[in-house]
Design a protein around this motif. Structure first.
Motif, PDB file in Angstrom:
ATOM      1  N   PRO A  97      27.549  -9.500  -5.019  1.00  0.00           N
ATOM      2  CA  PRO A  97      27.665  -8.951  -6.371  1.00  0.00           C
ATOM      3  C   PRO A  97      28.686  -9.736  -7.173  1.00  0.00           C
ATOM      4  N   PRO A  98      28.445  -9.936  -8.476  1.00  0.00           N
ATOM      5  CA  PRO A  98      29.425 -10.656  -9.302  1.00  0.00           C
ATOM      6  C   PRO A  98      30.783  -9.948  -9.262  1.00  0.00           C
ATOM      7  N   GLY A  99      31.825 -10.717  -9.455  1.00  0.00           N
ATOM      8  CA  GLY A  99      33.168 -10.142  -9.458  1.00  0.00           C
ATOM      9  C   GLY A  99      33.862 -10.333  -8.131  1.00  0.00           C
ATOM     10  N   ALA A 100      34.125  -9.233  -7.427  1.00  0.00           N
ATOM     11  CA  ALA A 100      34.879  -9.307  -6.178  1.00  0.00           C
ATOM     12  C   ALA A 100      34.056  -9.859  -5.023  1.00  0.00           C
TER      13      ALA A 100
ATOM     14  N   ARG B 290      30.884 -18.980   7.331  1.00  0.00           N
ATOM     15  CA  ARG B 290      30.757 -20.422   7.484  1.00  0.00           C
ATOM     16  C   ARG B 290      29.263 -20.794   7.449  1.00  0.00           C
ATOM     17  N   ASN B 291      28.984 -22.040   7.169  1.00  0.00           N
ATOM     18  CA  ASN B 291      27.609 -22.549   7.123  1.00  0.00           C
ATOM     19  C   ASN B 291      26.725 -21.821   6.108  1.00  0.00           C
ATOM     20  N   LYS B 292      27.330 -21.253   5.070  1.00  0.00           N
ATOM     21  CA  LYS B 292      26.543 -20.532   4.065  1.00  0.00           C
ATOM     22  C   LYS B 292      26.820 -21.081   2.671  1.00  0.00           C
ATOM     23  N   ARG B 293      25.819 -20.927   1.800  1.00  0.00           N
ATOM     24  CA  ARG B 293      26.001 -21.188   0.373  1.00  0.00           C
ATOM     25  C   ARG B 293      26.040 -19.838  -0.335  1.00  0.00           C
ATOM     26  N   ALA B 294      26.925 -19.697  -1.311  1.00  0.00           N
ATOM     27  CA  ALA B 294      27.132 -18.408  -1.962  1.00  0.00           C
ATOM     28  C   ALA B 294      26.601 -18.421  -3.386  1.00  0.00           C
ATOM     29  N   VAL B 295      25.779 -17.417  -3.691  1.00  0.00           N
ATOM     30  CA  VAL B 295      25.359 -17.186  -5.074  1.00  0.00           C
ATOM     31  C   VAL B 295      25.684 -15.741  -5.424  1.00  0.00           C
ATOM     32  N   SER B 296      25.775 -15.450  -6.698  1.00  0.00           N
ATOM     33  CA  SER B 296      26.023 -14.083  -7.147  1.00  0.00           C
ATOM     34  C   SER B 296      24.785 -13.542  -7.834  1.00  0.00           C
ATOM     35  N   ALA B 297      24.547 -12.239  -7.647  1.00  0.00           N
ATOM     36  CA  ALA B 297      23.435 -11.557  -8.313  1.00  0.00           C
ATOM     37  C   ALA B 297      23.712 -10.070  -8.308  1.00  0.00           C
ATOM     38  N   ASN B 298      23.605  -9.450  -9.438  1.00  0.00           N
ATOM     39  CA  ASN B 298      23.781  -8.009  -9.559  1.00  0.00           C
ATOM     40  C   ASN B 298      22.447  -7.339  -9.251  1.00  0.00           C
TER      41      ASN B 298
ATOM     42  N   GLY C 178      19.046  -9.374 -12.001  1.00  0.00           N
ATOM     43  CA  GLY C 178      19.539  -9.738 -10.676  1.00  0.00           C
ATOM     44  C   GLY C 178      18.472  -9.563  -9.615  1.00  0.00           C
ATOM     45  N   GLN C 179      17.709  -8.500  -9.711  1.00  0.00           N
ATOM     46  CA  GLN C 179      16.613  -8.265  -8.774  1.00  0.00           C
ATOM     47  C   GLN C 179      15.577  -9.380  -8.866  1.00  0.00           C
ATOM     48  N   ASP C 180      15.321  -9.841 -10.075  1.00  0.00           N
ATOM     49  CA  ASP C 180      14.346 -10.915 -10.259  1.00  0.00           C
ATOM     50  C   ASP C 180      14.820 -12.210  -9.599  1.00  0.00           C
ATOM     51  N   LEU C 181      16.122 -12.447  -9.623  1.00  0.00           N
ATOM     52  CA  LEU C 181      16.645 -13.638  -8.944  1.00  0.00           C
ATOM     53  C   LEU C 181      16.366 -13.582  -7.447  1.00  0.00           C
TER      54      LEU C 181
ATOM     55  N   ALA D  61      23.341 -17.490 -19.751  1.00  0.00           N
ATOM     56  CA  ALA D  61      22.910 -16.214 -20.321  1.00  0.00           C
ATOM     57  C   ALA D  61      22.943 -15.115 -19.278  1.00  0.00           C
ATOM     58  N   LEU D  62      22.557 -15.430 -18.052  1.00  0.00           N
ATOM     59  CA  LEU D  62      22.591 -14.443 -16.974  1.00  0.00           C
ATOM     60  C   LEU D  62      24.043 -14.044 -16.672  1.00  0.00           C
ATOM     61  N   ALA D  63      24.939 -15.028 -16.696  1.00  0.00           N
ATOM     62  CA  ALA D  63      26.353 -14.712 -16.464  1.00  0.00           C
ATOM     63  C   ALA D  63      26.908 -13.836 -17.570  1.00  0.00           C
ATOM     64  N   ALA D  64      26.553 -14.136 -18.818  1.00  0.00           N
ATOM     65  CA  ALA D  64      27.037 -13.356 -19.951  1.00  0.00           C
ATOM     66  C   ALA D  64      26.516 -11.927 -19.905  1.00  0.00           C
ATOM     67  N   ALA D  65      25.323 -11.749 -19.341  1.00  0.00           N
ATOM     68  CA  ALA D  65      24.746 -10.404 -19.243  1.00  0.00           C
ATOM     69  C   ALA D  65      25.217  -9.638 -18.010  1.00  0.00           C
ATOM     70  N   GLY D  66      26.039 -10.297 -17.162  1.00  0.00           N
ATOM     71  CA  GLY D  66      26.531  -9.625 -15.964  1.00  0.00           C
ATOM     72  C   GLY D  66      25.557  -9.606 -14.820  1.00  0.00           C
ATOM     73  N   ALA D  67      24.494 -10.425 -14.914  1.00  0.00           N
ATOM     74  CA  ALA D  67      23.495 -10.463 -13.843  1.00  0.00           C
ATOM     75  C   ALA D  67      23.920 -11.377 -12.702  1.00  0.00           C
ATOM     76  N   ILE D  68      24.784 -12.360 -12.999  1.00  0.00           N
ATOM     77  CA  ILE D  68      25.324 -13.239 -11.971  1.00  0.00           C
ATOM     78  C   ILE D  68      26.821 -13.431 -12.197  1.00  0.00           C
TER      79      ILE D  68
END
Length: 399
Positions: free
Chosen positions: A44-47, A68-76, A82-85, A392-399
């Motif tokens: 989730p975005p934020g913490a 370890r060995n992971k790539r991190a993305v954010s999605a609400n 966020g669900q669509d992502l 735009a997704l970041a501004a909307a709080g989706a990521i």
């Protein structure tokens, strides 16, 4: 060894989407990532994942191992964007891991039916307290609760005290390990059927799997296992014994091994003593036999007891902590501990990938992501999202 080795793992052509948080889901992802899978951690975005803040004092280091060995993305996941992502990520994935309360994915329109409509080959690992079905399915469940229900807690500790915890989150890691095992089996099945499936791993059932003959013993004879401290009831000698400078573990309950222990003690006659001559007799006289052995070990330092045990081929060992592990030549020879170059912690050591495969060994290739959404541009860009769309997704709080 550093975390910059090439990916030689058996799962290097497998992509995993990890939606879970805290322990069970992320540990399943760690296992798959260590075996070479491309694991994309969705937070989730934020913490982000609360695991980022777990640890002792200022040393929040559990995250460094489990991610370890992971790539991190954010999605609400609570909002449609966020669900669509996640749907877009799933379209190109082999495995999805989640350990939310049952029904949560369905509430977000990300349940198995919806995901399989996008990608019929997807394997969905669902880790929960009580499983996806049954009267308790909707209850919240943590590892400790699963350990209690699965039969583990009752038998851990000293008999004159309340049940103890192991000191590690064994219920979570067992459920994660069985989830990983199920995912690997489902990958093999997919080779035949072309279809993915759901792997349902319940915390309490994962614990139940390792309780040996606990249930059959009760059904057949009414016997209920009780807490026994450091000893194995009826299995003697097998215990922790005090030495002149600490404690030492000896396991010599097989007849021939016990005879070798007696020789090491300078008491070969004990092997033919009617009280100790066989497994049943030693079990019946367990306390007095343990006292007899400890009367001998107390006169010697641990190093000397260990030397004698090795000389006489008696299974035994020191009870290790982290310092002993780091100093032990066998750990070093087996490369059981890996060193990672870390921007904050310098040379950070942790357990290496396991088990060891001869032709396609796993590895620790990268440190845990240091920022929530650290790989948003890389991963979402590869999905075709432009910089403007990501902004735009970041501004909307989706990521």
């Amino acid at each position: 060894m550093t975390g910059t080795t090439a990916n030689t793992g058996a799962l290097q052509d497998i992509r995993v989407i990890e939606l879970g948080q805290l322990i069970a889901g992320p540990f399943c992802g760690q296992l798959l990532g260590d075996m070479g899978a491309d694991v994309i951690k969705v937070e989730p975005p934020g913490a982000g994942d609360p695991m980022r803040a777990w640890g002792r004092g200022d040393h929040k280091l559990w995250w460094e191992v489990v991610s370890r060995n992971k790539r991190a993305v954010s999605a609400n996941l609570r909002v449609p964007a966020g669900q669509d992502l996640v749907r877009r990520l799933v379209a190109e994935a082999d495995i999805l891991i989640e350990n939310f309360k049952p029904g949560t994915l369905e509430k977000w329109n990300l349940g198995p039916d919806a995901l399989h409509a996008i990608n019929p080959r997807l394997i969905i690992v669902r880790v929960s307290g009580y499983g996806q079905t049954g009267p308790y399915a909707a209850r919240a469940g943590f590892g400790g609760i699963g350990e209690a229900m699965g039969g583990w807690r009752y038998i851990v500790g000293d008999p004159d005290r309340a049940p103890s915890r192991m000191g590690l989150s064994i219920g979570d890691t067992l459920a994660a390990t069985y989830g990983c095992l199920g995912a690997l089996a489902a990958l093999h099945a997919r080779e035949r059927t072309g279809k993915g499936q759901v792997v349902d791993s319940a915390l309490y059932e994962a614990v139940l799997q390792v309780t040996e003959s606990l249930i059959p013993e009760y059904v057949a004879s009414g016997y209920i296992r009780e807490r026994s401290g450091s000893a194995l009831p009826g299995i003697a000698p097998s215990n922790v014994y005090a030495c002149a400078d600490g404690e030492f573990l000896i396991g010599a309950n097989q007849d021939a091994v016990f005879a070798r222990l007696c020789a090491a003690m300078g008491r070969p006659e004990l092997a033919s003593d009617p009280r100790y001559v066989d497994h049943v007799s030693r079990g019946a006289h367990q306390k007095e036999l343990d006292a007899l052995i400890e009367a001998w070990t107390r006169t010697l330092p641990k190093a000397e007891v260990e030397r004698l045990m090795i000389e006489h081929s008696v299974p035994s060992g020191t009870i290790y902590r982290a310092p002993e592990m780091l100093e032990d030549p066998h750990f070093a020879a087996r490369e059981a501990i890996v060193s990672m170059d870390h921007p904050r912690w310098g040379e950070l050591k942790m357990q290496a990938s396991f088990p060891k495969l001869s032709d396609t060994p796993g590895s620790v290739r990268s440190i845990a992501p240091q920022r929530v959404g650290e790989h948003n541009d890389e991963v979402y860009g590869a999905l075709g999202l432009s910089a403007e769309e990501r902004a735009a997704l970041a501004a909307a709080g989706a990521i």
